[in-house]
Design a protein around this motif. Structure first.
Motif, PDB file in Angstrom:
ATOM      1  N   ALA A 211       2.239   9.510  -5.523  1.00  0.00           N
ATOM      2  CA  ALA A 211       2.755  10.782  -5.024  1.00  0.00           C
ATOM      3  C   ALA A 211       3.873  11.312  -5.921  1.00  0.00           C
ATOM      4  O   ALA A 211       3.929  12.510  -6.223  1.00  0.00           O
ATOM      5  N   ALA A 212       4.765  10.430  -6.352  1.00  0.00           N
ATOM      6  CA  ALA A 212       5.880  10.840  -7.210  1.00  0.00           C
ATOM      7  C   ALA A 212       5.375  11.368  -8.544  1.00  0.00           C
ATOM      8  O   ALA A 212       5.891  12.370  -9.072  1.00  0.00           O
ATOM      9  N   GLU A 213       4.373  10.713  -9.079  1.00  0.00           N
ATOM     10  CA  GLU A 213       3.806  11.164 -10.362  1.00  0.00           C
ATOM     11  C   GLU A 213       3.146  12.532 -10.216  1.00  0.00           C
ATOM     12  O   GLU A 213       3.349  13.430 -11.041  1.00  0.00           O
ATOM     13  N   ALA A 214       2.340  12.701  -9.165  1.00  0.00           N
ATOM     14  CA  ALA A 214       1.668  13.979  -8.934  1.00  0.00           C
ATOM     15  C   ALA A 214       2.686  15.090  -8.648  1.00  0.00           C
ATOM     16  O   ALA A 214       2.534  16.223  -9.122  1.00  0.00           O
ATOM     17  N   TRP A 215       3.717  14.758  -7.880  1.00  0.00           N
ATOM     18  CA  TRP A 215       4.765  15.739  -7.532  1.00  0.00           C
ATOM     19  C   TRP A 215       5.464  16.238  -8.807  1.00  0.00           C
ATOM     20  O   TRP A 215       5.689  17.432  -8.978  1.00  0.00           O
ATOM     21  N   ARG A 216       5.788  15.284  -9.678  1.00  0.00           N
ATOM     22  CA  ARG A 216       6.482  15.626 -10.924  1.00  0.00           C
ATOM     23  C   ARG A 216       5.568  16.417 -11.870  1.00  0.00           C
ATOM     24  O   ARG A 216       5.988  17.416 -12.455  1.00  0.00           O
ATOM     25  N   ASP A 217       4.329  15.970 -12.012  1.00  0.00           N
ATOM     26  CA  ASP A 217       3.395  16.616 -12.944  1.00  0.00           C
ATOM     27  C   ASP A 217       3.103  18.061 -12.553  1.00  0.00           C
ATOM     28  O   ASP A 217       2.820  18.896 -13.413  1.00  0.00           O
TER      29      ASP A 217
ATOM     30  N   LEU B 235       0.832  -1.200   0.000  1.00  0.00           N
ATOM     31  CA  LEU B 235       0.000   0.000   0.000  1.00  0.00           C
ATOM     32  C   LEU B 235       0.873   1.260   0.000  1.00  0.00           C
ATOM     33  O   LEU B 235       0.573   2.243  -0.689  1.00  0.00           O
ATOM     34  N   ILE B 236       1.950   1.216   0.765  1.00  0.00           N
ATOM     35  CA  ILE B 236       2.864   2.354   0.814  1.00  0.00           C
ATOM     36  C   ILE B 236       3.519   2.566  -0.547  1.00  0.00           C
ATOM     37  O   ILE B 236       3.667   3.705  -1.007  1.00  0.00           O
ATOM     38  N   ARG B 237       3.894   1.485  -1.203  1.00  0.00           N
ATOM     39  CA  ARG B 237       4.518   1.597  -2.521  1.00  0.00           C
ATOM     40  C   ARG B 237       3.551   2.209  -3.534  1.00  0.00           C
ATOM     41  O   ARG B 237       3.941   3.059  -4.341  1.00  0.00           O
ATOM     42  N   THR B 238       2.294   1.780  -3.481  1.00  0.00           N
ATOM     43  CA  THR B 238       1.283   2.338  -4.379  1.00  0.00           C
ATOM     44  C   THR B 238       1.114   3.834  -4.123  1.00  0.00           C
ATOM     45  O   THR B 238       1.026   4.644  -5.056  1.00  0.00           O
ATOM     46  N   HIS B 239       1.057   4.193  -2.849  1.00  0.00           N
ATOM     47  CA  HIS B 239       0.958   5.604  -2.469  1.00  0.00           C
ATOM     48  C   HIS B 239       2.169   6.385  -2.981  1.00  0.00           C
ATOM     49  O   HIS B 239       2.035   7.486  -3.526  1.00  0.00           O
TER      50      HIS B 239
END
Length: 224
Positions: free
Chosen positions: A89-95, A81-85
């Motif tokens: 998060a990384a995708e949203a942070w980058r976008d 679950l943490i990995r999915t989160h």
């Protein structure tokens, strides 16, 4: 005492004294809420010292928190679950171009769990601004509104997603445990105004209260 020591070491006939102080804030910031007379006295003291300012890098503070968080007791299902989160998060942070603020990767977000990405950045930033380094230790403390207490209230037997500590919880922490530091800072009046607005808002649902505390937290950060 600082004034006396500085005077005794001044001039060609002064004592061969070298003195270094380590402070969260400058002398003048410590005296921000003092009387005019006391402020002038502190200004005299500061004038006898050479300031060497340390400007902490936000990325270093985030990495410090990442290394401080202990996930050794997390189950395998919890790690998934943490990995999915972390990936989301990384995708949203980058976008959203937030890598220009702090450059973080998937593993960083995984290691920073249970902190929401915005909380992981806002917490050390605000702690540095109000000069209270103790707030960087909150993940392991068992006090009201800390990470440990928040996790205890959010925990469920079979979670479907990784719940994070968000800005509303960060607001509660700083306005409780960090209240003394906020009121002693140079922007104390702004902090009091924000707290009053949030406290006086009645009749709101839980979601509306969280939204209001989030806005309050962002305004608190903006004021610095």
């Amino acid at each position: 005492m600082l004034q006396d020591l500085a005077e005794k070491s001044a001039g060609d006939r002064g004592l061969p004294l070298f003195m270094m102080t380590l402070q969260h804030l400058s002398f003048m910031d410590y005296a921000a809420q003092s009387s005019e007379l006391q402020t002038r006295e502190w200004a005299k003291i500061q004038g006898r010292f050479e300031d060497i300012t340390f400007a902490p890098h936000l990325g270093d503070a985030v990495q410090l928190m990442r290394r401080r968080l202990d996930q050794s007791a997390v189950t395998e299902s919890g790690r998934k679950l943490i990995r999915t989160h972390a990936e989301a998060a990384a995708e949203a942070w980058r976008d959203r171009g937030l890598n220009d603020v702090v450059d973080l990767k998937v593993q960083d977000f995984a290691d920073l769990y249970p902190l929401h990405p915005l909380t992981a950045v806002a917490a050390p930033f605000l702690a540095a601004q109000i000069g209270h380094i103790r707030h960087l230790r909150v993940p392991q403390d068992d006090e009201p509104h800390t990470v440990r207490r928040s996790l205890a209230s959010f925990s469920v037997a079979k979670p479907r997603r990784a719940t994070t500590i968000r800005l509303p919880q960060l607001y509660d922490f700083f306005l409780d445990s960090g209240r003394t530091s906020l009121l002693a800072s140079s922007n104390a009046s702004r902090s009091i105004e924000i707290e009053s607005r949030v406290t006086e808002a009645n009749g709101l649902s839980a979601a509306e209260q969280n939204l209001l505390r989030t806005v309050g937290m962002l305004n608190l950060i903006k004021s610095y």
